[in-house]
Design an enzyme around this catalytic site. Structure first.
Site, short mmCIF file in Angstrom:
data_model
loop_
_atom_site.label_atom_id
_atom_site.label_comp_id
_atom_site.label_asym_id
_atom_site.label_seq_id
_atom_site.Cartn_x
_atom_site.Cartn_y
_atom_site.Cartn_z
N GLY A 101 0.83 -1.10 -0.07
CA GLY A 101 -0.05 0.01 -0.08
C GLY A 101 0.69 1.43 0.00
O GLY A 101 0.53 2.29 -0.53
N ARG A 129 -7.96 -2.95 -1.41
CA ARG A 129 -7.68 -1.71 -0.25
C ARG A 129 -8.34 -0.38 -1.12
O ARG A 129 -8.01 -0.36 -2.23
CB ARG A 129 -6.12 -1.72 -0.03
CG ARG A 129 -5.81 -2.96 0.98
CD ARG A 129 -4.40 -3.16 1.33
NE ARG A 129 -4.25 -1.89 2.23
CZ ARG A 129 -2.86 -1.66 2.68
NH1 ARG A 129 -1.84 -2.17 2.15
NH2 ARG A 129 -2.74 -0.74 3.76
N SER A 175 -3.57 9.62 7.81
CA SER A 175 -2.65 8.40 7.23
C SER A 175 -1.46 9.36 6.58
O SER A 175 -1.42 10.18 5.89
CB SER A 175 -3.60 8.04 5.99
OG SER A 175 -2.68 7.65 5.10
N GLN A 177 0.33 7.83 4.61
CA GLN A 177 0.51 7.56 3.09
C GLN A 177 -0.32 8.79 2.27
O GLN A 177 0.29 9.15 1.01
CB GLN A 177 -0.10 6.17 2.92
CG GLN A 177 0.36 4.93 3.26
CD GLN A 177 -0.02 3.64 3.25
OE1 GLN A 177 -0.97 3.76 2.36
NE2 GLN A 177 0.62 2.68 3.52
N ASP A 328 0.99 -0.07 12.90
CA ASP A 328 1.33 -1.40 12.46
C ASP A 328 1.57 -2.29 13.65
O ASP A 328 1.58 -3.62 13.36
CB ASP A 328 2.11 -1.30 11.45
CG ASP A 328 2.05 -0.47 10.18
OD1 ASP A 328 0.77 -0.55 9.74
OD2 ASP A 328 2.99 -0.06 9.81
N ARG A 359 -7.37 -6.25 9.65
CA ARG A 359 -6.38 -6.63 10.87
C ARG A 359 -7.13 -6.80 12.06
O ARG A 359 -6.67 -7.53 12.57
CB ARG A 359 -5.20 -5.87 10.98
CG ARG A 359 -4.18 -6.12 10.06
CD ARG A 359 -2.95 -5.31 10.60
NE ARG A 359 -1.92 -5.81 9.60
CZ ARG A 359 -0.84 -4.90 9.03
NH1 ARG A 359 -0.65 -3.83 9.64
NH2 ARG A 359 -0.08 -5.11 8.09
C1 S3P Z 1 3.17 4.03 6.10
C2 S3P Z 1 1.91 4.58 6.93
C3 S3P Z 1 0.81 3.60 7.53
C4 S3P Z 1 1.58 2.42 7.83
C5 S3P Z 1 2.25 1.85 6.60
C6 S3P Z 1 3.51 2.61 6.43
C7 S3P Z 1 4.04 4.90 5.68
O1 S3P Z 1 -0.24 3.60 6.66
O2 S3P Z 1 0.54 1.60 8.33
O3 S3P Z 1 2.65 0.44 6.96
O4 S3P Z 1 5.20 4.66 5.40
O5 S3P Z 1 3.65 6.21 5.16
P1 S3P Z 1 -1.52 4.54 6.64
O6 S3P Z 1 -0.92 5.88 6.22
O7 S3P Z 1 -2.41 4.14 5.86
O8 S3P Z 1 -1.95 4.80 8.00
#
Ligand code: S3P
Length: 445
Positions: A101, A129, A175, A177, A328, A359
């Site tokens: 993701g 997802r 998030s 991400q 996580d 999860r």
């Molecule tokens: C991450 C952000 C998190 C985390 C993922 C890594 C990142 O996800 O769960 O393993 O590197 O920005 P979300 O942004 O969906 O919370």
């Protein structure tokens, strides 16, 4: 798809105390970002300590499809010759992110404001997802979603605008991400792109933007949030990246040491970025004997060695606002909670439903397979902590590396062995998990 289609089960059993010193692989979040910043920089970016797990290797492959030269020069040592902000080549084939993701959503941002067309795809887990969370803000820059699966799922094709406009975006989800996708898209838009987050999430993108010479300002916003302003269209300057050990991988030997009586394990060089240390805070509140040794700063990140001993744990109430700093780590915290005295309530876990698996459901099913009393109330998971963790069941991993590793850890302390149905996906984030744990004395067979 990247991980093996044939299931590879594994059983873990209670045995002697765990002992020894280990180093876990490089941080997954930083590894993805290091490659992407290498791609967006003209000149040579040297990376050491890169996580060589399948997720990150997929990102490396995608960087090549976009015009970078990416070479491995030694264990964990990589060299990227990038094309610079604005210089991405249109890929001729779909981009396959496998199980990742982070790779997929961040790369949507990297590519978004380039006037090229790209198709994003992944494995069966990634295809389930939600991707609209990254596409919604990208559309504000002028990105066009040409094709998408039902409900905004992969495969997705986007077309970047000729002239992107900068964006101010308040993310409706906590998030990193989504935040990172917006900031990375903002790199190729003129003017200032702003992201507001009401809960601070991991800040590796912001740190790396500064490290590569972009102008980025971070200011507090509300009780737990931040505002990030980025000046677009910088010329990034190549800079070396040293990737510290991943606290989300360190979580497994740390919890294993805490729940197996008599253990004494040291995990070296673990990243202690305060936006990643929620699990350590929580375990210490539960009474875990964790010593933070040799605290230091390396490459702009806080690092320490963590010495953990077999501990008597007590149940605690984990506040919802801590979730982003340990998002996580809830599966393995639930494992620790199964061996604590008294209930542990983990609040505000709605985001766990959209990870590599659902999860929350997968953890609950794993606890049930181990005979551990627990309930889900709304978005909260409550593990009873009534002194019973008989084990003896099989856990379905649902293509989720962290479910597999969490319940293998659990089996080291339950009365009966625990079996996980598939360990193949552990290779996405922690390829030598089984070997390192066996080195500490774990009985996996
Ligand atoms: C991450 C952000 C998190 C985390 C993922 C890594 C990142 O996800 O769960 O393993 O590197 O920005 P979300 O942004 O969906 O919370």
């Amino acid at each position: 798809m990247s991980a093996s289609e044939t299931k590879t089960p594994l059983t873990s059993r209670r045995g002697a105390a765990l002992a020894g010193t280990i180093t876990v692989p490089g941080d997954k979040s930083i590894s993805h970002r290091a490659l992407m910043f290498g791609l967006l920089t003209v000149g040579e970016t040297r990376i050491t300590g890169l996580l060589e797990g399948e997720d990150v290797l997929n990102t490396a492959k995608v960087c090549r499809q976009l015009g970078a030269t990416v070479e491995r020069t030694g264990p964990g040592a990589w060299r990227v010759q990038g094309v610079g902000v604005g210089g991405l080549k249109e890929p001729t084939e779909p981009l396959d992110f496998g199980n990742a993701g982070t790779g997929c959503r961040l790369m949507m941002g990297v590519i978004g404001c380039h006037p090229i067309r790209a198709t994003f795809d992944g494995d069966a887990s990634l295809r389930k997802r939600p991707m609209r969370r990254a596409l919604d803000p990208l559309e504000l820059f002028g990105v066009r979603v040409v094709e998408q699966g039902e409900g905004g799922r992969l495969p997705i094709t986007i077309q970047g605008p000729k002239d992107a406009v900068p964006v101010t975006y308040e993310s409706p989800v906590a998030s990193a991400q989504v935040k990172s996708a917006v900031l990375l898209a903002g790199l190729n838009a003129p003017g200032i792109t702003t992201v507001i987050e009401t809960e601070a999430t991991r800040d590796h993108t912001e740190r790396m933007l500064s490290h590569f010479g972009a102008e980025v300002t971070v200011t507090p916003h509300g009780a737990h949030g931040r505002r990030i302003d980025l000046v677009g269209q910088p010329e990034l300057k190549a800079a070396p990246v040293v990737v510290p050990a991943d606290p989300s991988s360190a979580a497994f030997p740390i919890v294993a040491a805490a729940i197996v009586p008599g253990s004494d394990v040291t995990v070296t060089g673990v990243m202690m970025n305060p936006l990643r240390t929620g699990l350590i805070t929580t375990l210490i509140e539960m009474g875990a004997e964790i010593e933070v040794l040799n605290a230091r700063v390396e490459s702009g990140e806080d690092i320490a060695d963590l010495r953990v001993r077999g501990s008597r744990l007590t149940g605690v109430d984990v506040p919802a606002h801590r979730a982003p700093s340990m998002i996580d780590e809830y599966p393995v915290l639930a494992v620790a909670a199964a061996f604590a005295e008294g209930p542990t309530r983990m609040r505000g876990l709605h985001e766990l439903r959209v990870k590599e698996s659902d999860r929350l459901a997968a953890v609950a099913a794993g606890l049930a397979a181990a005979g551990v009393a627990h309930t889900i109330e709304g978005d909260d998971l409550i593990v009873a902590g009534d002194g019973r963790a008989p084990g003896g069941g099989t856990v379905e991993t649902h293509m989720d590396h962290r479910i597999a590793m969490s319940f293998l850890v659990m089996g080291l302390a339950t009365a009966q062995p625990m079996r996980v149905d598939d360990t193949a996906f552990i290779a996405t984030s922690f390829p030598d998990f089984v070997g390192l744990m066996r080195g500490l004395g774990a009985d996996f067979s």
